[in-house]
Scaffold this active site. Structure first.
Site, PDB file in Angstrom:
ATOM      1  N   LYS A 190       0.886  -1.160  -0.067  1.00 50.58           N
ATOM      2  CA  LYS A 190      -0.033  -0.011   0.017  1.00 50.58           C
ATOM      3  C   LYS A 190       0.913   1.389   0.112  1.00 50.58           C
ATOM      4  O   LYS A 190       1.500   1.659   0.866  1.00 50.58           O
ATOM      5  CB  LYS A 190      -0.981   0.015   1.221  1.00 50.58           C
ATOM      6  CG  LYS A 190      -1.999   1.358   0.886  1.00 50.58           C
ATOM      7  CD  LYS A 190      -2.754   1.530   2.536  1.00 50.58           C
ATOM      8  CE  LYS A 190      -1.901   2.502   2.942  1.00 50.58           C
ATOM      9  NZ  LYS A 190      -2.017   4.035   2.427  1.00 50.58           N
ATOM     10  N   THR A 245       5.160   6.842  14.644  1.00 49.70           N
ATOM     11  CA  THR A 245       5.067   5.954  15.757  1.00 49.70           C
ATOM     12  C   THR A 245       3.762   5.519  16.259  1.00 49.70           C
ATOM     13  O   THR A 245       3.416   4.527  16.516  1.00 49.70           O
ATOM     14  CB  THR A 245       5.902   6.710  16.909  1.00 49.70           C
ATOM     15  OG1 THR A 245       7.346   6.712  16.625  1.00 49.70           O
ATOM     16  CG2 THR A 245       5.935   5.702  18.324  1.00 49.70           C
ATOM     17  N   GLU A 266       9.653   0.791  11.301  1.00 54.41           N
ATOM     18  CA  GLU A 266      10.670   1.684  11.057  1.00 54.41           C
ATOM     19  C   GLU A 266       9.869   2.834  11.170  1.00 54.41           C
ATOM     20  O   GLU A 266       9.066   3.629  10.283  1.00 54.41           O
ATOM     21  CB  GLU A 266      11.478   1.923   9.679  1.00 54.41           C
ATOM     22  CG  GLU A 266      12.589   2.512   9.409  1.00 54.41           C
ATOM     23  CD  GLU A 266      12.409   4.063   9.334  1.00 54.41           C
ATOM     24  OE1 GLU A 266      12.507   4.633  10.167  1.00 54.41           O
ATOM     25  OE2 GLU A 266      12.433   4.282   8.050  1.00 54.41           O
ATOM     26  N   CYS A 300      13.386  10.854   8.165  1.00 55.32           N
ATOM     27  CA  CYS A 300      13.302  10.277   9.502  1.00 55.32           C
ATOM     28  C   CYS A 300      14.613  10.477  10.356  1.00 55.32           C
ATOM     29  O   CYS A 300      14.529  10.401  11.576  1.00 55.32           O
ATOM     30  CB  CYS A 300      12.667   8.848   9.782  1.00 55.32           C
ATOM     31  SG  CYS A 300      13.757   7.791   8.506  1.00 55.32           S
ATOM     32  N   GLU A 399       9.128  14.825  16.247  1.00 55.36           N
ATOM     33  CA  GLU A 399       9.426  14.876  15.128  1.00 55.36           C
ATOM     34  C   GLU A 399       8.943  16.058  14.284  1.00 55.36           C
ATOM     35  O   GLU A 399       7.456  15.885  14.152  1.00 55.36           O
ATOM     36  CB  GLU A 399       9.503  13.448  14.599  1.00 55.36           C
ATOM     37  CG  GLU A 399       9.880  13.368  12.873  1.00 55.36           C
ATOM     38  CD  GLU A 399       9.668  11.944  12.354  1.00 55.36           C
ATOM     39  OE1 GLU A 399      10.632  11.448  11.665  1.00 55.36           O
ATOM     40  OE2 GLU A 399       8.759  11.436  12.870  1.00 55.36           O
TER      41      GLU A 399
END
Length: 489
Positions: A190, A245, A266, A300, A399
């Site tokens: 996806k 996350t 990840e 990231c 982040e």
């Protein structure tokens, strides 16, 4: 039949029309999506009904993938044949390198040159690397005694669901499908609903590359429908996810609530960059700028917390600021000659980054440079440096995924993806690298990813590893076989 989408490029770096199919690539053919059942659900429906309807969306391709795994892929074909198909796919992408580059630039807003030399070339490299591994996956013979033969087999899981993000769409596709398929798994992938273009274009090459129908399927859709269905389905054996996350937690919960499928993640990062006073400052500034602002900060592993030793702080800040301002002067159309910094991927991401900048200002950090929208059109943000930040600030802890920087002395974070160290003292650099709680450490460089070196993090940055031989371990299960060749009761 699904509709086609055609885009006419008329830019300085690429000219031509590119057409992609907008349907679902299932069992080696394009099909229309089936979503009516979801739209008919009333808001008060139970969770059980919502799950059942989500699964209806993926059931057709699921059945074909299971059939392909049992009949024409998996342990029914040799590693040599699997490697041959992966290598052919790499070749076909390389033959259409400029077309894929233009699509990826359009897809994400990437600077064309970066999309070509990093994203598309990196995709070809990853496919070829794992093509070479496909016939080298094996177990061990284990010595136990003269009356017994014991050995292990590394067998594929079966059907793997791969869910990839929007920041490196084509690269992430290769990082997921290449090791999974080299090991003999079939894949349903996806792509992000924001950036599906290159994945859809690649699907047109799958049959030509020689993959049997149903071995590689590409399914569009939102995470709340297709992504959730992949995570919950009882006959999907493993999920590999790259993204936030928060979503990673949801996938793990769905896996636990269903068939306890294997999950590798990840996830996010808030990576430190440490500049010691013995660093080659000119090189440290160049690498730090690349490590933070590359891909408009949508990385990231971006080194978004910089710690500079006192003796070189002022000089570093002066030259780092100049570098950021120079990048701002070269911000613009990703297809234009001379552009080094493009737009963010979407309005949503633009608003998110601007909200973090606002938060930093409100919490008392100083905008040293940038901090505003670039121009009055598009999703452009000025490369931004904050000073006078402290550990409790939102911009230090979370982040951002944008061209925003925090210079601070804090080192605590829930993430542990990557770190960067700059020092000419090798002993010091190694000691610090070993002490840092992150899955990757770059010394005197930043974000130089190698296809044969593992990629992944500690703590809430995920589990498992991408790339290198280590990635193969996440796509196989170990079977131990005990054979009696003389034991008597």
């Amino acid at each position: 039949m699904p509709d086609n989408f055609t885009y006419n490029f008329d830019t300085a770096v690429y000219k031509g029309a590119v057409t992609i199919n907008t349907g679902l690539f299932i069992g080696g053919e394009w099909v229309d999506p089936i979503e009516e059942s979801v739209t008919l659900l009333p808001e008060k429906s139970s969770r059980r009904l919502r799950v059942e309807e989500r699964l209806m969306l993926i059931e057709p391709f699921k059945l074909r993938k299971r059939h392909a795994y049992k009949t024409t892929w998996g342990l029914k074909t040799t590693g040599r044949e699997r490697g041959k198909a992966l290598a052919k796919l790499a070749y076909l992408i390389e033959q259409n390198l400029d077309e894929f580059t233009a699509l990826e630039s359009l897809n994400v807003g990437k600077v064309y040159a970066n999309a070509k030399h990093v994203d598309v070339t990196g995709t070809v490299t990853a496919l070829r690397y794992y093509a070479g591994w496909a016939d080298k996956i094996h177990g061990k013979t284990i010595e136990t005694g003269e009356n017994k033969l014991a050995y292990t087999r590394h067998e594929p899981y079966g059907v793997v669901g791969s869910i990839i993000p929007w920041n490196f769409p084509l690269n992430m596709l290769a990082w997921k499908i290449a090791p999974a398929m080299a090991c003999g798994n079939t894949v349903v992938l996806k792509p992000s609903e924001i950036t599906p273009l290159t994945a859809l274009r690649l699907a047109d090459l799958v049959n030509e590359a020689g993959f049997p129908p149903g071995t590689l399927n590409i399914v569009n859709g939102y995470g709340s429908s297709v992504g959730q269905a992949i995570s919950e389905h009882m006959q999907i054996d493993k999920v590999a996810f790259t993204g936030s996350t928060l979503t990673g937690r949801r996938i793990m919960k769905a896996a636990g609530d269903s068939n306890l499928k294997a999950v590798t993640l990840e996830l996010g990062g808030k990576s430190p960059t440490i500049i010691f006073d013995d660093a080659d400052l000119e090189q440290a500034i160049k690498w730090t700028c690349m490590g933070l602002f590359f891909n408009m900060g949508q990385v990231c592993t971006a080194g978004s917390r910089i710690f500079v030793q006192e003796g070189v702080y002022d000089k570093f800040l002066e030259h780092f600021t100049a570098a950021a301002k120079g990048l701002a002067e070269k911000t613009g159309d990703p297809f234009a000659s001379g552009t080094q910094h493009g737009p963010l991927v979407s309005q949503t991401q633009f608003d998110r980054v601007m909200s973090y900048i606002k938060s930093g200002k409100e919490e008392g950090a100083t905008v040293h440079t940038g901090g505003e929208r670039h121009g009055d059109k598009g999703f452009f943000v000025q490369p931004t440096i904050f000073t006078d930040a402290h550990p409790g600030m939102k911009i230090v802890q979370e982040e951002i995924f944008g061209p925003v920087e925090v210079i601070e002395q804090a080192n605590d974070t829930i993430y542990g993806l990557a770190s960067h160290i700059f020092s000419e003292n090798t002993g010091r650099a190694i000691r610090v690298a070993h002490a840092l709680e992150s899955g990757m450490v770059w010394v005197n460089c930043a974000n130089t990813v190698e296809v044969n070196v593992p990629f992944g993090g500690y703590k809430q940055s995920g589990n498992g590893r991408e790339l290198g031989e280590y990635a193969l371990e996440t796509y196989t299960q170990v079977k131990a076989v005990h054979i009696n060749i003389g034991q008597k009761l």
